[in-house]
Design a protein around this motif. Structure first.
Motif, mmCIF file in Angstrom:
data_model
loop_
_atom_site.group_PDB
_atom_site.id
_atom_site.type_symbol
_atom_site.label_atom_id
_atom_site.label_comp_id
_atom_site.label_asym_id
_atom_site.label_seq_id
_atom_site.Cartn_x
_atom_site.Cartn_y
_atom_site.Cartn_z
ATOM 1 N N ASN A 213 0.814 -1.225 0.000
ATOM 2 C CA ASN A 213 0.000 0.000 0.000
ATOM 3 C C ASN A 213 0.847 1.274 0.000
ATOM 4 N N ASP B 132 1.023 3.767 -1.926
ATOM 5 C CA ASP B 132 0.357 5.016 -2.297
ATOM 6 C C ASP B 132 -0.697 5.452 -1.284
ATOM 7 N N LYS B 133 -0.879 4.678 -0.245
ATOM 8 C CA LYS B 133 -1.902 4.998 0.752
ATOM 9 C C LYS B 133 -1.533 6.271 1.506
ATOM 10 N N VAL B 134 -2.449 7.232 1.587
ATOM 11 C CA VAL B 134 -2.207 8.475 2.306
ATOM 12 C C VAL B 134 -2.424 8.221 3.792
ATOM 13 N N TYR C 270 0.917 12.985 2.936
ATOM 14 C CA TYR C 270 2.104 12.149 3.107
ATOM 15 C C TYR C 270 1.702 10.674 3.061
ATOM 16 N N THR C 271 2.349 9.917 2.189
ATOM 17 C CA THR C 271 1.936 8.537 1.922
ATOM 18 C C THR C 271 2.778 7.521 2.690
ATOM 19 N N LYS C 272 2.318 6.283 2.657
ATOM 20 C CA LYS C 272 3.076 5.213 3.284
ATOM 21 C C LYS C 272 4.431 5.032 2.612
ATOM 22 N N GLU D 280 6.225 7.343 1.388
ATOM 23 C CA GLU D 280 7.093 8.399 1.919
ATOM 24 C C GLU D 280 7.532 8.092 3.343
#
Length: 301
Positions: free
Chosen positions: A16, A18-20, A27-29, A31
């Protein structure tokens, strides 16, 4: 299908991406994982050889949060664990995040990293003292800084050198490297220090968590020195509205704080700070820097 990433020879599924997780900033997972990979060296130095507790927030800070000390289900066999005797379970174990693969596996669970003040193999034998400065509104980090500066001088009068970091929330943490010292003795010293701070700064400081007295004052929380307690590790992300970090700060920054925003650091702020200043908490990882606590009332001569 969950992508598999090779990290130093270990196969780690990172899901996941791209999950915010932090909707306020987007900020995503992915990141989050990148952040932990970037700060791995100093973070691993501070949680090295310590049992780790996780505050998990897999759906972001607005989702379910749960604190766990036991190794999560599905923990890979190659992730190190250590016995941690507890009164309710003498066979308990906890994870030790010993290397980059272990760090990235844990980060994929979306966690805050919390550790006790003692290393694995030496339960209740602390090698650092922690004071948590927690402001009661309308007090803020500004008032915490004033208390921190007083505590720094008071600790110095006992030959103890303190280092400061943000909690990643509203307050500050002060840390002192120690020679290995029984946790109950560290707790007694810290409690006496908090009581002394309250006597010296009665309009600003509390040493007890009395909610009715909290507004406008700073709670000097000495309890995190108890053997069973843990504290947010340096450089851990926090489950807050934004990806704030428990970030080491200089005493010049503490003295210069004029607004709460002066001591708020997000994930993207940390790599440039490390490049410019290095790890301001590095003395906490040097066994040669440990201080001896002064004599306490009741100590035998």
């Amino acid at each position: 299908m969950t992508p598999i990433t090779m990290v130093e020879g270990r196969r780690i599924p990172l899901s996941n991406l791209d999950k915010v997780l932090y909707p306020e900033t987007g900020y995503t997972k992915g990141e989050v994982l990148h952040y932990y990979a970037t700060v791995a060296a100093p973070l691993l130095a501070h949680i090295h050889d310590r049992p780790v507790s996780f505050l998990r927030y897999p759906d972001g800070p607005d989702g379910q949060l749960f604190f766990t000390k036991n190794p999560p289900p599905g923990t890979p066999a190659w992730v190190k664990t250590t016995p941690v005797p507890r009164s309710e379970d003498l066979s308990a174990e906890q994870v030790v995040v010993a290397d980059l693969p272990s760090l990235m596996w844990a980060a994929n669970l979306v966690v805050e990293f919390h550790t006790p003040q003692w290393p694995a193999g030496s339960p209740a034998l602390a090698d650092r003292l922690i004071i948590d400065l927690d402001p009661g509104a309308p007090a803020t980090a500004v008032e915490c800084c004033a208390v921190a500066l007083w505590l720094r001088e008071r600790l110095a009068s006992d030959g103890l050198e303190a280092y400061a970091k943000t909690s990643g929330s509203k307050g500050l943490h002060l840390a002192v490297p120690l020679e290995p010292t029984p946790s109950d003795r560290v707790s007694a010293y810290a409690k006496g220090l908090a009581q002394e701070a309250e006597r010296a700064l009665p309009d600003l400081v509390l040493h007890r968590m009395a909610k009715a007295l909290r507004p406008g004052k700073v709670f000097v929380d000495h309890s995190q020195n108890a053997a069973a307690k843990t504290t947010a590790a340096p450089y851990t992300l926090r489950a807050r509205a934004r990806p704030t970090v428990s970030a080491p700060v200089s005493w010049e920054e503490v003295a210069a704080c004029r607004t709460p925003a002066d001591l708020v650091f997000l994930a993207d702020d940390i790599p440039p700070r490390l490049e410019r200043d290095g790890d301001l908490f590095a003395p906490l990882t040097d066994p040669g820097r440990g201080h001896r606590l002064p004599a306490l009332p009741g100590d035998r001569p």
